[in-house]
Design an enzyme around this catalytic site. Structure first.
Site, PDB file in Angstrom:
ATOM      1  N   CYS A 193       0.819  -1.217   0.000  1.00  0.00           N
ATOM      2  CA  CYS A 193       0.000   0.000   0.000  1.00  0.00           C
ATOM      3  C   CYS A 193       0.850   1.263   0.000  1.00  0.00           C
ATOM      4  O   CYS A 193       0.322   2.361  -0.094  1.00  0.00           O
ATOM      5  CB  CYS A 193      -0.936  -0.015   1.197  1.00  0.00           C
ATOM      6  N   GLU A 226      -1.944   5.085  13.231  1.00  0.00           N
ATOM      7  CA  GLU A 226      -1.603   6.353  12.560  1.00  0.00           C
ATOM      8  C   GLU A 226      -1.823   7.520  13.518  1.00  0.00           C
ATOM      9  O   GLU A 226      -0.998   8.435  13.596  1.00  0.00           O
ATOM     10  CB  GLU A 226      -2.432   6.526  11.278  1.00  0.00           C
ATOM     11  N   PHE A 235       1.101  -3.247   4.229  1.00  0.00           N
ATOM     12  CA  PHE A 235       1.229  -4.609   4.753  1.00  0.00           C
ATOM     13  C   PHE A 235       2.658  -5.070   4.517  1.00  0.00           C
ATOM     14  O   PHE A 235       3.181  -4.899   3.428  1.00  0.00           O
ATOM     15  CB  PHE A 235       0.334  -5.563   3.961  1.00  0.00           C
ATOM     16  N   HIS A 260      -2.936   8.006   5.677  1.00  0.00           N
ATOM     17  CA  HIS A 260      -3.111   6.690   5.058  1.00  0.00           C
ATOM     18  C   HIS A 260      -4.565   6.271   5.291  1.00  0.00           C
ATOM     19  O   HIS A 260      -5.222   5.812   4.375  1.00  0.00           O
ATOM     20  CB  HIS A 260      -2.123   5.689   5.652  1.00  0.00           C
ATOM     21  N   HIS A 282      -9.561   2.225  -1.081  1.00  0.00           N
ATOM     22  CA  HIS A 282      -8.117   1.997  -0.992  1.00  0.00           C
ATOM     23  C   HIS A 282      -7.610   1.478  -2.337  1.00  0.00           C
ATOM     24  O   HIS A 282      -7.833   0.320  -2.698  1.00  0.00           O
ATOM     25  CB  HIS A 282      -7.829   0.985   0.117  1.00  0.00           C
ATOM     26  N   LYS A 297      -9.466   8.018   1.300  1.00  0.00           N
ATOM     27  CA  LYS A 297     -10.008   6.661   1.148  1.00  0.00           C
ATOM     28  C   LYS A 297     -11.462   6.577   1.608  1.00  0.00           C
ATOM     29  O   LYS A 297     -12.159   5.639   1.251  1.00  0.00           O
ATOM     30  CB  LYS A 297      -9.150   5.659   1.920  1.00  0.00           C
TER      31      LYS A 297
END
Lengths: 421, 401
Positions: free
Chosen positions: A172, A323, A409, A312, A350, A345
């Site tokens: 990501c 975050e 990830f 994010h 995403h 997002k």
């Protein structure tokens, strides 16, 4: 340190496609209006699936979609728009291509078609009991299209870039990594420009089910546009989406010398790898903290100089918690309450491999126009996350510096600092 | 001024073992390296597999072992060897400034599941619902993570504690050569001091055989000498290969022993019309030539064995050798072709050969480019001629040379 460490790099072209539409203008109009691109999946049957919604891009072409063909069409369109905006269409591009693309494997439609027609030997799971047979030339696209290097190869040929094009994945964070590699190449003087492109057209039965099995996806299927709820108390996962974005990065002197309009600057890049777990951040948040701090330091700024964070903000319980924790650590308890933080997002979903570049492009537009895009679906705040998330409606606010976070990830974290032109 | 870049560690897990002693002993004896070919495992495609090895030496935790398929295990193992040699393994402070650049495709699929699903879908009325159900029931979450290419690097970060940064390049041979090029240029320019660069490849994969066979590139039937194979001439080989690159200043400051000096990494792209790759190679070689030491230089070729392009490389090397007397070794003959890992594998072999100061015997004695070389080896040129794309050249030098 490097000769040109910390040198600002200009952005002179942007291109974009998301589930909100084709092109920068349409995307920005709808994003600042708080529109959602999330909808019911129609590409394949959704029988029995735990998640039946996505931000898939379904309006680019009619032919049967494969992951590489769909990813290419979107990347091509985004690159063309960015180069046209930069005034560089139809000429040799004076730099490298760095492409973030989804890992490519045969999708099930392709696997079934190829397995029916190609004999790989009696013991192959793809042609059990059938002796090997030489392939016919019409099967070559099943090989070429599914090489991981083919997308970049085709873009490099079409847009006449220099050198060997790079294809990368940092999950990501991939899009942000392309920008970082481009910035580094310009700073060390390899070339006066770089074309950073990210694309992801990988929504298929198998990819959806894989993420579902990791319990990463929202299952709020009833109202698709309400499913992506970053920073909300009732968030339950991210919504898979597709899209592409492209940035023309350029040495500011080079851009000025040719009279190009500068849209904004990449001022700082930071990254750090987590060593804790394959899908979770270390509870101490060190890697995401180092990533944000690294970008701010590289920009020669203090955290207090940053007025907006393009988060994010995936809407998974884990990401948003970590975050927030990272932002509090970097900005301080008071600073974290002052800085505006929103998640694109919540509207586009995403975009996975493409997310970092899509969000970088939106961040530049945020700085250019002085409009902070909202975090939509913010109805039930998470009391543990005390942030100004620009809830539900865009806000007019002039900001000089913005931070964009991308956490992947596998522990790959990249943060970028952008400045207004 | 660009900084000098050293190789301070290397690791290679290969069909011919994991130590320089094992590689060079096998390479000295055609019967031994030919015994590395397995004609049966993936018949009719011969491969060069990696035999039994002690994964737990570099990946001690069973949980970490289970989180990876063979591809990632090979990579994690070779990365551990390289970090160990460089004296970085287990040193948290150094690992935090180590930048990881990896080249990898995706990890292994569950082939039995694929076979079952294909069989069930055949003749099924409602294919879509059936496919969803089969995938939801059959896919395992851990396997998904073992398939994501970025988890190749992610696992190395987790297992060995490499936390400076992590980037994974994809795209067959070009990914391998570009990973090395970008790390080299960043190191030379001061955009980082310590880099762990590597790749891995698992040749025993029916999903990849299906894809490559569709392109008509795989050698079927018996093994053949590398330089004269037909168009379907690629015999795949498994490997895991990593190097530690380090600025001379940083290495000296921590007292690290250099293994070789990295002088140049070139990579380019061409549309691959006939002769185009040779033209790229001529340009790369011309740029590298001023740094070479005639009479002390040998070539490790990344030739894949795919007929046309391998013949083009052979002719290019023959022309260069005609001028300079360059001895060439096409290592894929003995190791198989390791795709993303091929350039890194040859860089490790080159560094190890430079440490010994000698070149191994020709692998194809009847082929003129594979000339004998008895002299003192001071420099090695590594070529990358990807089977479809990925042109590159690397120049390494012995440290006291």
């Amino acid at each position: 340190m490097a000769r040109d460490a910390g040198k600002p790099i200009a952005v002179t072209g942007i291109g974009m496609i998301t589930s909100l539409g084709v092109g920068v203008a349409e995307n920005w109009r709808r994003l600042t209006a708080g529109d959602s691109g999330i909808h019911r999946i129609t590409r394949f049957p959704i029988d029995g699936l735990r998640t039946t919604i996505a931000g898939s891009v379904d309006f680019m072409h009619d032919e049967p979609i494969t992951i590489p063909s769909h990813s290419y069409v979107m990347a091509d369109r985004a690159a063309a728009e960015a180069l046209a905006m930069a005034g560089m269409a139809g000429q040799d591009f004076p730099g490298e291509l760095v492409l973030a693309a989804p890992p490519i494997e045969h999708d099930w439609g392709t696997r079934r078609a190829l397995s029916a027609r190609l004999d790989c030997g009696e013991n192959s799971p793809y042609s059990p009991g059938r002796r090997v047979h030489p392939p016919t030339p019409d099967l070559v696209p099943y090989y070429e299209d599914f090489l991981n290097g083919t997308l970049a190869e085709r873009l490099a040929e079409k847009y006449r870039v220099c050198g060997s094009p790079i294809t990368l994945t940092t999950a990501c964070a991939s899009g942000a990594t392309t920008i970082q590699l481009g910035v580094e190449a310009i700073r060390r003087g390899d070339a006066p420009a770089a074309l950073a492109v990210a694309t992801d057209g990988s929504i298929s039965e198998e990819t959806l089910i894989r993420f579902s099995l990791l319990s990463a996806l929202s299952a709020k299927n009833e109202e698709p546009t309400k499913a992506s709820r970053p920073f909300s108390k009732n968030r339950d996962g991210f919504v898979m989406a597709e899209g592409a974005a492209a940035l023309v990065l350029e040495d500011p002197e080079h851009a000025k010398a040719r009279g190009a309009a500068i849209l904004g600057y990449v001022r700082g890049v930071g990254e750090a790898a987590d060593t804790f777990h394959r899908t979770r951040s270390h509870p101490n948040g060190q890697a995401i903290i180092r990533s944000m701090q690294g970008a701010i330091e590289d920009a020669g700024l203090q955290a207090a100089d940053v007025g907006y964070i393009n988060a994010h903000g995936t809407g998974t319980p884990e990401n948003d918690k970590m975050e927030h924790f990272g932002i509090v650590n970097v900005f301080g308890a008071d600073g974290a309450k002052k800085v505006a933080v929103s998640s694109n997002k919540s509207m586009v979903g995403h975009c996975l491999t493409a997310a970092g570049t899509v969000e970088a492009a939106f961040t530049i537009l945020t700085l250019r126009d002085g409009i902070l895009p909202p975090t939509i679906n913010y109805e039930i705040p998470d009391p543990a996350i005390q942030l100004d998330v620009v809830p539900n409606q865009a806000r007019r606010q002039k900001v000089a510096f913005a931070l964009s976070n991308s956490f992947g990830f596998g522990g790959q974290n990249v943060s970028l600092v952008f400045a207004a032109a | 001024m660009a900084r000098e870049v050293w190789i301070t560690g290397y690791g290679l897990l290969s069909p011919l073992g994991e130590t320089p002693e094992a590689w060079f002993a096998a390479l000295a004896d055609p019967a031994r390296w030919r015994a590395g070919v397995d004609a049966a495992a993936c018949a009719p495609f011969p491969i060069h597999p990696i035999g039994a090895y002690a994964l737990e030496k570099q990946v001690p935790k069973p949980g970490d072992q289970r989180a990876m398929g063979p591809l990632m295990q090979y990579g994690a193992y070779a990365a551990g060897l390289a970090l160990e040699m460089a004296g970085i393994k287990g040193n948290a402070a150094l690992l935090q400034e180590t930048h990881l650049v990896a080249a990898s495709g995706g990890g292994e699929r569950d082939w039995d599941l694929d076979r079952q699903i294909l069989a069930k879908l055949e003749g099924a009325n409602d294919g879509g619902a059936l496919l969803n159900q089969q995938l939801a029931d059959g896919l395992r979450p851990t396997l998904f993570l073992a398939q994501l290419p970025n988890l190749f690097a992610g696992n190395i970060s987790i297992i060995h504690g490499v936390s400076g940064s992590s980037r994974t390049f994809m795209g067959e041979e070009a990914a391998g050569i570009d990973a090395l090029r970008v790390a080299f240029r960043r190191c030379a320019a001061g955009q980082g001091d310590i880099f762990l660069v590597g790749a891995a490849y698992n040749a025993a994969r029916p999903d990849l055989h299906q894809q490559y066979h569709a392109g008509g590139i795989l050698l079927a039937g018996g093994w053949q000498p590398l330089w004269h194979r037909p168009e379907p001439g690629v015999c795949l080989g498994s490997a895991g290969a990593f190097v530690v690159l380090e600025s001379k200043e940083r290495a000296m400051a921590r007292g690290a022993r250099p293994r070789a000096r990295l002088l140049a990494v070139e990579s380019e792209r061409t549309a691959r019309k006939p002769g185009a790759a040779a033209q790229i190679a001529e340009g790369s070689f011309a740029r590298i030539l001023p740094q070479t030491k005639p009479g002390a230089l040998a070539v490790l070729s990344g030739a894949s064995g795919r007929g046309g392009i391998t013949h083009e490389e052979r002719e290019f090397l023959a022309a260069v050798a005609g001028d300079t007397g360059l001895p060439v070794r096409g290592t894929a003959a003995a190791f198989g072709h390791a795709m993303e890992c091929a350039p890194l594998q040859n860089v490790v072999l080159a560094a190890a050969a430079l440490e010994r100061g000698t070149l191994f015997a020709p692998l194809e004695p009847d082929e003129p480019v594979e000339a004998e070389f008895e002299g003192a080896l001071r420099q090695m040129l590594v070529t990358s001629w990807g089977h479809a794309k990925g042109e590159g050249m690397v120049l390494l030098e012995a440290i006291d040379g």
